[in-house]
Design a protein around this motif. Structure first.
Motif, PDB file in Angstrom:
ATOM      1  N   MET A  90     -79.870 -30.317   6.412  1.00 31.91           N
ATOM      2  CA  MET A  90     -80.229 -29.765   7.778  1.00 31.91           C
ATOM      3  C   MET A  90     -79.079 -29.569   8.575  1.00 31.91           C
ATOM      4  O   MET A  90     -78.232 -30.330   8.716  1.00 31.91           O
ATOM      5  N   THR A  91     -79.011 -28.400   9.172  1.00 32.97           N
ATOM      6  CA  THR A  91     -77.874 -28.115  10.299  1.00 32.97           C
ATOM      7  C   THR A  91     -78.474 -28.278  11.679  1.00 32.97           C
ATOM      8  O   THR A  91     -79.809 -28.014  11.874  1.00 32.97           O
ATOM      9  N   ILE A  92     -77.655 -28.712  12.547  1.00 28.76           N
ATOM     10  CA  ILE A  92     -78.118 -28.810  13.990  1.00 28.76           C
ATOM     11  C   ILE A  92     -77.628 -27.512  14.750  1.00 28.76           C
ATOM     12  O   ILE A  92     -76.371 -27.275  14.518  1.00 28.76           O
ATOM     13  N   GLN A  93     -78.480 -27.017  15.278  1.00 28.91           N
ATOM     14  CA  GLN A  93     -77.960 -25.801  16.194  1.00 28.91           C
ATOM     15  C   GLN A  93     -77.312 -26.288  17.400  1.00 28.91           C
ATOM     16  O   GLN A  93     -77.424 -27.164  17.880  1.00 28.91           O
ATOM     17  N   ALA A  94     -76.202 -25.329  17.653  1.00 26.48           N
ATOM     18  CA  ALA A  94     -75.174 -25.964  18.644  1.00 26.48           C
ATOM     19  C   ALA A  94     -75.867 -25.494  20.075  1.00 26.48           C
ATOM     20  O   ALA A  94     -76.619 -24.501  20.151  1.00 26.48           O
ATOM     21  N   PRO A  95     -75.479 -26.365  21.121  1.00 29.23           N
ATOM     22  CA  PRO A  95     -76.047 -26.162  22.245  1.00 29.23           C
ATOM     23  C   PRO A  95     -75.755 -24.757  22.926  1.00 29.23           C
ATOM     24  O   PRO A  95     -74.487 -24.423  22.616  1.00 29.23           O
ATOM     25  N   GLU A  96     -76.500 -24.225  23.777  1.00 26.95           N
ATOM     26  CA  GLU A  96     -76.625 -22.940  24.482  1.00 26.95           C
ATOM     27  C   GLU A  96     -75.118 -23.240  25.473  1.00 26.95           C
ATOM     28  O   GLU A  96     -74.933 -24.267  26.292  1.00 26.95           O
ATOM     29  N   THR A  97     -74.559 -21.987  25.495  1.00 25.59           N
ATOM     30  CA  THR A  97     -73.279 -22.003  26.506  1.00 25.59           C
ATOM     31  C   THR A  97     -73.802 -20.798  27.410  1.00 25.59           C
ATOM     32  O   THR A  97     -73.971 -19.736  27.051  1.00 25.59           O
ATOM     33  N   LYS A  98     -73.593 -21.076  28.745  1.00 27.14           N
ATOM     34  CA  LYS A  98     -73.816 -19.873  29.583  1.00 27.14           C
ATOM     35  C   LYS A  98     -72.562 -19.873  30.744  1.00 27.14           C
ATOM     36  O   LYS A  98     -71.965 -20.832  31.337  1.00 27.14           O
ATOM     37  N   ILE A  99     -72.174 -18.833  30.870  1.00 28.78           N
ATOM     38  CA  ILE A  99     -71.294 -18.357  31.697  1.00 28.78           C
ATOM     39  C   ILE A  99     -71.873 -18.068  33.218  1.00 28.78           C
ATOM     40  O   ILE A  99     -72.674 -17.184  33.244  1.00 28.78           O
ATOM     41  N   VAL A 100     -71.347 -18.901  34.302  1.00 23.87           N
ATOM     42  CA  VAL A 100     -72.001 -18.801  35.639  1.00 23.87           C
ATOM     43  C   VAL A 100     -70.935 -18.575  36.525  1.00 23.87           C
ATOM     44  O   VAL A 100     -69.649 -18.575  36.258  1.00 23.87           O
ATOM     45  N   GLU A 101     -71.301 -17.835  37.852  1.00 24.42           N
ATOM     46  CA  GLU A 101     -70.338 -17.631  39.050  1.00 24.42           C
ATOM     47  C   GLU A 101     -70.192 -18.679  40.070  1.00 24.42           C
ATOM     48  O   GLU A 101     -69.311 -18.419  40.787  1.00 24.42           O
ATOM     49  N   SER A 102     -71.107 -19.507  39.928  1.00 23.11           N
ATOM     50  CA  SER A 102     -71.026 -20.638  40.908  1.00 23.11           C
ATOM     51  C   SER A 102     -70.566 -22.017  40.258  1.00 23.11           C
ATOM     52  O   SER A 102     -70.904 -22.278  39.078  1.00 23.11           O
ATOM     53  N   TYR A 103     -70.024 -22.939  41.272  1.00 20.18           N
ATOM     54  CA  TYR A 103     -69.537 -24.108  40.665  1.00 20.18           C
ATOM     55  C   TYR A 103     -70.872 -25.067  41.010  1.00 20.18           C
ATOM     56  O   TYR A 103     -70.664 -26.295  40.293  1.00 20.18           O
ATOM     57  N   ARG A 104     -72.030 -24.842  41.610  1.00 20.45           N
ATOM     58  CA  ARG A 104     -72.981 -25.478  41.846  1.00 20.45           C
ATOM     59  C   ARG A 104     -74.113 -24.871  41.094  1.00 20.45           C
ATOM     60  O   ARG A 104     -74.389 -23.714  41.523  1.00 20.45           O
ATOM     61  N   ILE A 105     -74.909 -25.563  39.913  1.00 19.18           N
ATOM     62  CA  ILE A 105     -75.944 -24.633  39.319  1.00 19.18           C
ATOM     63  C   ILE A 105     -76.821 -25.634  39.258  1.00 19.18           C
ATOM     64  O   ILE A 105     -76.962 -26.856  39.318  1.00 19.18           O
ATOM     65  N   ALA A 106     -78.229 -25.162  38.829  1.00 16.96           N
ATOM     66  CA  ALA A 106     -79.473 -25.988  38.318  1.00 16.96           C
ATOM     67  C   ALA A 106     -79.730 -25.598  37.029  1.00 16.96           C
ATOM     68  O   ALA A 106     -79.700 -24.576  36.558  1.00 16.96           O
ATOM     69  N   CYS A 107     -80.217 -26.490  36.439  1.00 23.41           N
ATOM     70  CA  CYS A 107     -80.887 -26.285  35.029  1.00 23.41           C
ATOM     71  C   CYS A 107     -82.206 -27.108  34.698  1.00 23.41           C
ATOM     72  O   CYS A 107     -82.408 -28.268  35.284  1.00 23.41           O
ATOM     73  N   ASP A 108     -83.018 -26.431  34.245  1.00 22.94           N
ATOM     74  CA  ASP A 108     -84.401 -26.845  34.117  1.00 22.94           C
ATOM     75  C   ASP A 108     -84.917 -26.630  32.387  1.00 22.94           C
ATOM     76  O   ASP A 108     -86.139 -26.876  32.123  1.00 22.94           O
ATOM     77  N   GLY A 109     -83.945 -26.381  31.648  1.00 23.58           N
ATOM     78  CA  GLY A 109     -84.237 -26.371  30.380  1.00 23.58           C
ATOM     79  C   GLY A 109     -84.510 -24.820  29.660  1.00 23.58           C
ATOM     80  O   GLY A 109     -84.722 -24.661  28.782  1.00 23.58           O
ATOM     81  N   SER A 110     -84.796 -24.105  30.789  1.00 25.11           N
ATOM     82  CA  SER A 110     -85.183 -22.817  30.385  1.00 25.11           C
ATOM     83  C   SER A 110     -86.357 -22.315  29.622  1.00 25.11           C
ATOM     84  O   SER A 110     -86.343 -21.631  28.823  1.00 25.11           O
ATOM     85  N   GLU A 111     -87.191 -23.645  29.169  1.00 25.95           N
ATOM     86  CA  GLU A 111     -88.139 -23.382  28.374  1.00 25.95           C
ATOM     87  C   GLU A 111     -89.756 -23.413  28.937  1.00 25.95           C
ATOM     88  O   GLU A 111     -90.532 -23.697  28.220  1.00 25.95           O
ATOM     89  N   GLY A 112     -89.516 -23.289  30.262  1.00 27.07           N
ATOM     90  CA  GLY A 112     -90.950 -23.198  31.046  1.00 27.07           C
ATOM     91  C   GLY A 112     -91.560 -24.564  31.008  1.00 27.07           C
ATOM     92  O   GLY A 112     -90.697 -25.633  31.387  1.00 27.07           O
TER      93      GLY A 112
END
Length: 60
Positions: free
Chosen positions: A1-23
């Motif tokens: 069983m392989t583990i999927q690599a975490p997602e990488t996002k390129i952003v333009e701000s040094y301050r970001i918000a994350c909510d999991g993007s899964e609704g």
């Protein structure tokens, strides 16, 4: 069983918000600060890596 690599996002701000993007399946919204020296930060909930656009060539 392989583990999927975490997602990488390129952003333009040094301050970001994350909510999991899964609704409803995501996680509580957290605000993260990308250190200018590192150029990236990882979400403590979902391990998504946020890379600032100025460091994308170095980090990614």
């Amino acid at each position: 069983m392989t583990i999927q690599a975490p997602e990488t996002k390129i952003v333009e701000s040094y301050r970001i918000a994350c909510d999991g993007s899964e609704g409803a399946l995501g996680h509580p919204r957290v605000y993260l600060q990308i250190p200018e020296a590192d150029g990236f930060v990882e979400c403590p909930y979902c391990d998504c890596r946020y890379v600032h656009k100025d460091a994308a060539d170095i980090v990614a």
